[in-house]
Design an enzyme around this catalytic site. Structure first.
Site, PDB file in Angstrom:
ATOM      1  CG  ASP A 187      77.606  77.786  21.354  1.00 18.63           C
ATOM      2  OD1 ASP A 187      77.792  78.782  22.157  1.00 18.63           O
ATOM      3  OD2 ASP A 187      76.483  78.384  20.510  1.00 18.63           O
TER       4      ASP A 187
ATOM      5  CG  HIS B 274      76.268  81.846  21.543  1.00 25.24           C
ATOM      6  ND1 HIS B 274      75.837  81.424  21.756  1.00 25.24           N
ATOM      7  CD2 HIS B 274      74.556  82.729  22.524  1.00 25.24           C
ATOM      8  CE1 HIS B 274      74.354  80.799  21.694  1.00 25.24           C
ATOM      9  NE2 HIS B 274      74.182  82.321  22.209  1.00 25.24           N
TER      10      HIS B 274
ATOM     11  CB  SER C 202      74.204  76.580  19.342  1.00 30.03           C
ATOM     12  OG  SER C 202      75.141  77.499  18.333  1.00 30.03           O
TER      13      SER C 202
ATOM     14  CB  SER D 164      71.264  81.069  23.710  1.00 33.32           C
ATOM     15  OG  SER D 164      71.395  81.803  22.416  1.00 33.32           O
TER      16      SER D 164
ATOM     17  N   GLY E 248      66.955  84.245  23.571  1.00 32.27           N
ATOM     18  CA  GLY E 248      67.286  84.455  25.042  1.00 32.27           C
ATOM     19  C   GLY E 248      66.372  82.485  25.409  1.00 32.27           C
TER      20      GLY E 248
END
Length: 359
Positions: free
Chosen positions: A234, A206, A330, A315, A313
């Site tokens: 993801d 993402h 994720s 991620s 942040g």
């Protein structure tokens, strides 16, 4: 960029079934024919060793296996089975057996029903071997008719599922390991990898969906997005710019790093650590596998569910256990003050899909 800190069937107990398990390296307790039978000894195992034993037992037990998890208190492998014959085989292998009511096929059937009838933004579900149920979680945004519908679907599944509430909101953890920046947001680097001998890194899909060019905190170019998979999966693959250092390490944010030597599958109960650019380093354990989370942006399946906190942040950041890469951050709900659930893309799947290896 100081990239040295960057992360990178039912079996017959006698005969061929046992021989196959022994050949696979599983040690069985045995007694001389002239002696009284001995009680099988429960093996003390590390989480990686338990994972290997679990893979072997599940393969040979086939449909008699109904899930496995790692008991961190006794440091032993627990295997759910459907009958005493399978339980005896498990115990001879040095693991603990639990005879449970629901088979994996029945739990998978419940998951299929949930996907068909309850794919509602703000929900997630994962198979929990400890409760032998599919645990369905709804975040704070699921209300009114959506909550009524979800409750009805889960209720109809009876003892195969249970419904829980989360105080937070399920969302990908992108703000707008080490910070990596794009024009529209910040994420965290997951793990350094090699593809055809050239350096790349893995992060969240993402993130790479919306960001094609990456820089470090000082604005220096780091790399360019080459592959993205989101939703569904993801993960994203970024090719390093020339001259950027890329050791296989994770930033521990205390002046040190954790060397990463390979990737491993997660096991429920496994102790894990997450590193990310917002909340730095946090520990926890794996609470579910093959989880599905329904973000507003779409559904992602096959995820690792944990109780490790994370925030926007983080991620793409690294989830690891010792020197083994486990997952890529994720999303989830909550924060590092209130806690919550966090989901991770399995690294092994990302490596296979991108044709890369840890390095």
């Amino acid at each position: 960029m100081k990239h040295r800190r960057m992360p990178r069937r039912r079996i017959v107990v006698a005969g061929a079934g046992i021989a196959a398990l022994v050949a696979a390296g599983v040690t069985f307790q045995s007694a001389n024919a002239s002696e009284s039978p001995k009680t099988p000894e429960l093996q003390t195992l590390s989480a990686p060793a338990a994972g290997k034993l679990a893979s072997t037992l599940v393969e040979h037990l086939g449909t008699d296996a109904a899930g496995v998890y790692y008991d961190t208190e006794t440091k032993s492998l627990v295997v759910n089975v459907l009958d005493k014959t399978a339980a005896d085989a498990v115990e001879r292998a040095g693991a603990k057996a639990r005879v449970v009511a629901n088979s994996l096929a029945e739990l998978d059937g419940a998951r299929t029903t949930l996907k068909k009838d309850a794919t509602i933004p703000g929900t997630s579900w994962a198979t929990d071997p400890v409760t032998n149920k599919v645990v369905v979680t709804a975040d704070k945004t699921v209300a009114g008719t959506a909550w009524t519908k979800l409750s009805k679907v889960v209720g109809a599944l009876g003892g195969k599922a249970e419904l829980k509430r989360s105080k937070g909101e399920f969302k990908p953890f992108i703000a707008g390991g080490d910070a990596i920046n794009g024009p529209d947001g910040r994420c965290s680097l997951g793990f350094n990898v090699l593809k055809d001998g050239k350096p790349y890194f893995l992060t969240a899909g993402h993130c790479t969906t919306s960001i094609s060019t990456w820089t470090d905190a000082d604005g220096k170019g780091v790399g360019k997005t080459e592959k993205t998979s989101f939703p569904g999966d993801d993960f994203g693959l970024v090719k390093y710019d020339s001259g950027v250092d890329h050791p296989s390490e994770v930033n521990l944010y205390d002046g040190s790093t954790q060397k990463i030597t390979g990737a491993a599958e997660a096991t429920v109960g496994m102790k894990v650590t997450r590193s990310g650019s917002t909340t730095k380093v946090h520990d926890g354990k794996v609470t579910g596998l093959n989880a599905t989370v329904n973000y507003e942006e779409g559904s992602v399946s096959g995820l690792i569910q944990t109780d490790v906190c994370a925030e926007p942040g983080d991620s793409g950041g690294s989830l690891f256990s010792g020197d083994k890469a486990i997952g890529l951050t994720s999303g989830g709900s909550g924060d590092c003050s209130a806690g919550g659930e966090t989901f991770f893309q399995p690294v092994t799947e990302a490596l296979s899909a991108t044709g890369t290896e840890i390095g």
